[in-house]
Design an enzyme around this catalytic site. Structure first.
Site, PDB file in Angstrom:
ATOM      1  N   ASP A 242      -3.226 -20.593   7.536  1.00 16.00           N
ATOM      2  CA  ASP A 242      -3.380 -20.336   8.950  1.00 16.00           C
ATOM      3  C   ASP A 242      -4.880 -20.124   9.107  1.00 16.00           C
ATOM      4  OD1 ASP A 242      -3.806 -18.991  11.425  1.00 16.00           O
ATOM      5  OD2 ASP A 242      -1.647 -18.702  11.533  1.00 16.00           O
ATOM      6  N   HIS A 243      -5.568 -21.112   9.632  1.00 17.20           N
ATOM      7  CA  HIS A 243      -7.033 -21.043   9.529  1.00 17.20           C
ATOM      8  C   HIS A 243      -7.614 -19.856  10.302  1.00 17.20           C
ATOM      9  CE1 HIS A 243      -7.092 -23.260  13.344  1.00 17.20           C
ATOM     10  NE2 HIS A 243      -8.354 -22.932  13.471  1.00 17.20           N
TER      11      HIS A 243
ATOM     12  N   HIS B 115      -1.294 -18.660  14.875  1.00 21.49           N
ATOM     13  CA  HIS B 115      -2.585 -17.974  15.015  1.00 21.49           C
ATOM     14  C   HIS B 115      -2.491 -16.674  15.815  1.00 21.49           C
ATOM     15  CE1 HIS B 115      -3.741 -21.751  13.457  1.00 21.49           C
ATOM     16  NE2 HIS B 115      -3.912 -22.397  14.590  1.00 21.49           N
TER      17      HIS B 115
END
Ligand code: BG6
Length: 512
Positions: A201-202, A264
């Site tokens: 999950d950047h 996010h």
């Protein structure tokens, strides 16, 4: 917080942040000719090389279907790195970095391609001393996961030899609902145990997202206020002026809820709301995050239409330039009902947060991009300075995830002069000026962590599934009707319904 320079450096802190070293390894990227590899992965690896942060030995093998030579592949990657790297490309450094890149052509469903890959890995390993460690990066659409995973198993590549490791990095979307996520998780875990599975999950790799825990648990002033006694509400926002940018095929099936909220935004919510973990270990932290997700008050049935607003952008103006509406974007059906805007109010039913609404918002095609968490504290009592008809503004602590990463605190102060006038001032900490260096890209940190065996900043299986369980309630209600979908002009901040949702609690959405 100003002047904004780090006053001291704590060696323990350094020790904590560098507690694991990236180990020599071969990184195999499936989907090596794709967008993610070109825009994010290779620029991130190049920047790590520029900082001398990569492990002492590394091989990068690009696995993809198209015919090309390693030389051609390196050249293409160099062009992309020049475009997308956060630091300018040095030809010398690129040359030495690129010498570790190999192209391996094969289709994903050809077992022989994997057997050949095993030879390539072995040879590169012997040449560069990567100790038999392998990191497989699935930078492909999820429908390719099953075939790749099964061939990794059949070819024996997923099994590490004694004394080395074999890990997999999986990119989102991780499922499209709870059921598909569970199936995908089972599939991955049949081939790689959970401890070797790294779900990206950047947002968790973004510097300021990592700083949320430091801010909360390395300072004594915030934690005592971090609860329903002192906090009025929280706003979590991630918005952008961009449209679907050629990703209509994926996006139209996903929509903003699955694309941004399930992953996010709920991740940011867990970091903001979690209890202090028992240690800085990956599982101790993720245990606390999961508890937050389990405490979310489910949104189902009619409640969804009271607490969630979905909208789609129509044509409008961004920075004075006309942009088409979502339905006119390439690849989007003319009658699409996919939401590009979501605003919702969630409640966390636990001791700390009882009664504190969390407002979450994400959108494409708004005037300005930015992601932040804003904590609004309760109003001061209506005595002394707060007796006027117009009340004093509340304190707001803003954690800016991007751009201009930093933290600010809004408070009341007396305006200089003989009369008593109270105005709002801001204490502001900017990463850029305080630390004098650009913040690394999320993928840099995440790649390094996966090479180090640190899963803290990756989503664990139960986190992903709990988040889907919550989102499924909303998606299921949405399937029962579509007349709640509203529209807003591109370049506006969203529909009036979202304004009304917040206003019911006396809240105004923040301007980013
Ligand atoms: C991705 C979404 O995960 O995050 C995109 O699929 C979105 O739709 C992007 O644009 C936003 O990321 P960032 O880092 O630009 O905020």
């Amino acid at each position: 917080m100003n002047p904004a320079t780090p006053l001291t450096q704590n060696p323990l802190r350094e020790g904590i942040s560098n507690r694991l070293e990236p180990e020599p390894c071969t990184l195999v990227i499936f989907g090596a000719t794709g967008d993610l590899t070109h825009r994010k992965l290779i620029p991130a690896l190049y920047n790590l090389a520029a900082e001398g942060a990569l492990p002492p030995a590394i091989n990068i093998i690009g696995f993809a279907r198209r015919e090309k030579t390693t030389e051609e592949f390196r050249k293409e990657l160099q062009n992309s790195a020049r475009k997308f790297s956060r630091t300018p490309l040095s030809d010398d450094l690129w040359k030495s970095f690129a010498s570790s890149i190999i192209y391996h052509q094969s289709s994903f469903d050809d077992l022989d391609g994997y057997k050949n890959l095993a030879h390539v890995i072995k040879e590169a390993d012997q040449q560069h001393g990567t100790r038999g460690n392998c990191l497989f990066y699935l930078a492909v659409a999820p429908d390719q996961f099953p075939v790749i995973l099964s061939n990794l198993r059949e070819s024996g590549l997923s099994k590490a030899v004694e004394g080395s490791w074999s890990r997999v990095i999986v990119e989102k979307p991780f499922g499209t609902d709870l059921k598909s996520a569970q199936e995908l998780n089972s599939l991955v875990n049949e081939v790689f145990p959970e401890r070797d599975t790294y779900r990206i999950d950047h947002y968790l790799g973004k510097e300021t997202a990592q700083n949320i825990m430091v801010m909360r648990f390395a300072n004594s002033i915030f934690e005592s206020l971090w609860n329903s006694n002192h906090i009025d509400h929280v706003q979590i926002t991630a918005v952008e002026p961009l449209g679907v940018e050629g990703r209509a095929g994926y996006y139209d099936k996903s929509g903003a809820m699955r694309d941004m909220v399930q992953n996010h935004l709920l991740q940011l919510l867990t970091l903001t709301a979690m209890e202090p973990p028992t240690s800085l270990g990956a599982d101790a932290i993720r245990d606390e995050k999961v508890k937050v997700l389990r405490s979310l008050r489910p949104l189902k049935g009619d409640d969804v239409f009271k607490h969630v607003v979905r909208a789609q952008y129509k044509e409008g103006l961004i920075n004075g330039q006309p942009v088409p509406g979502y339905r006119d974007a390439d690849g989007v059906p003319k009658d699409s009902t996919t939401e590009t805007y979501v605003a919702l109010q969630v409640n966390i039913d636990n001791w700390r947060w009882a009664g504190v609404p969390f407002f979450i918002r994400t959108a494409k095609r708004v005037p300005k991009g930015g992601s932040e968490i804003a904590i609004t504290f309760k109003a001061v009592p209506r005595v002394l300075f707060n007796q006027n008809e117009e009340s004093l503004e509340q304190n707001v602590l803003v954690i800016r995830i991007q751009p201009d990463e930093g933290i600010s605190l809004r408070m009341s102060a007396k305006r200089p002069g003989s009369s008593l006038r109270i105005e709002q001032v801001k204490m502001d900490f900017h990463y850029g000026t305080s630390f004098g260096k650009a913040t690394p890209e999320a993928y840099e940190r995440l790649l390094l962590d996966a090479m180090s065996g640190d899963a803290t900043l990756f989503a664990r299986r139960d986190e992903v599934e709990e988040a889907w369980a919550f989102v499924d309630g909303i998606e299921d209600a949405w399937k029962t009707r579509s007349d709640d979908l509203t529209f807003h002009s591109a370049g506006s901040w969203g529909p009036a319904e979202a304004t009304a949702l917040a206003a019911r609690h006396g809240v105004i959405w923040r301007r980013i």
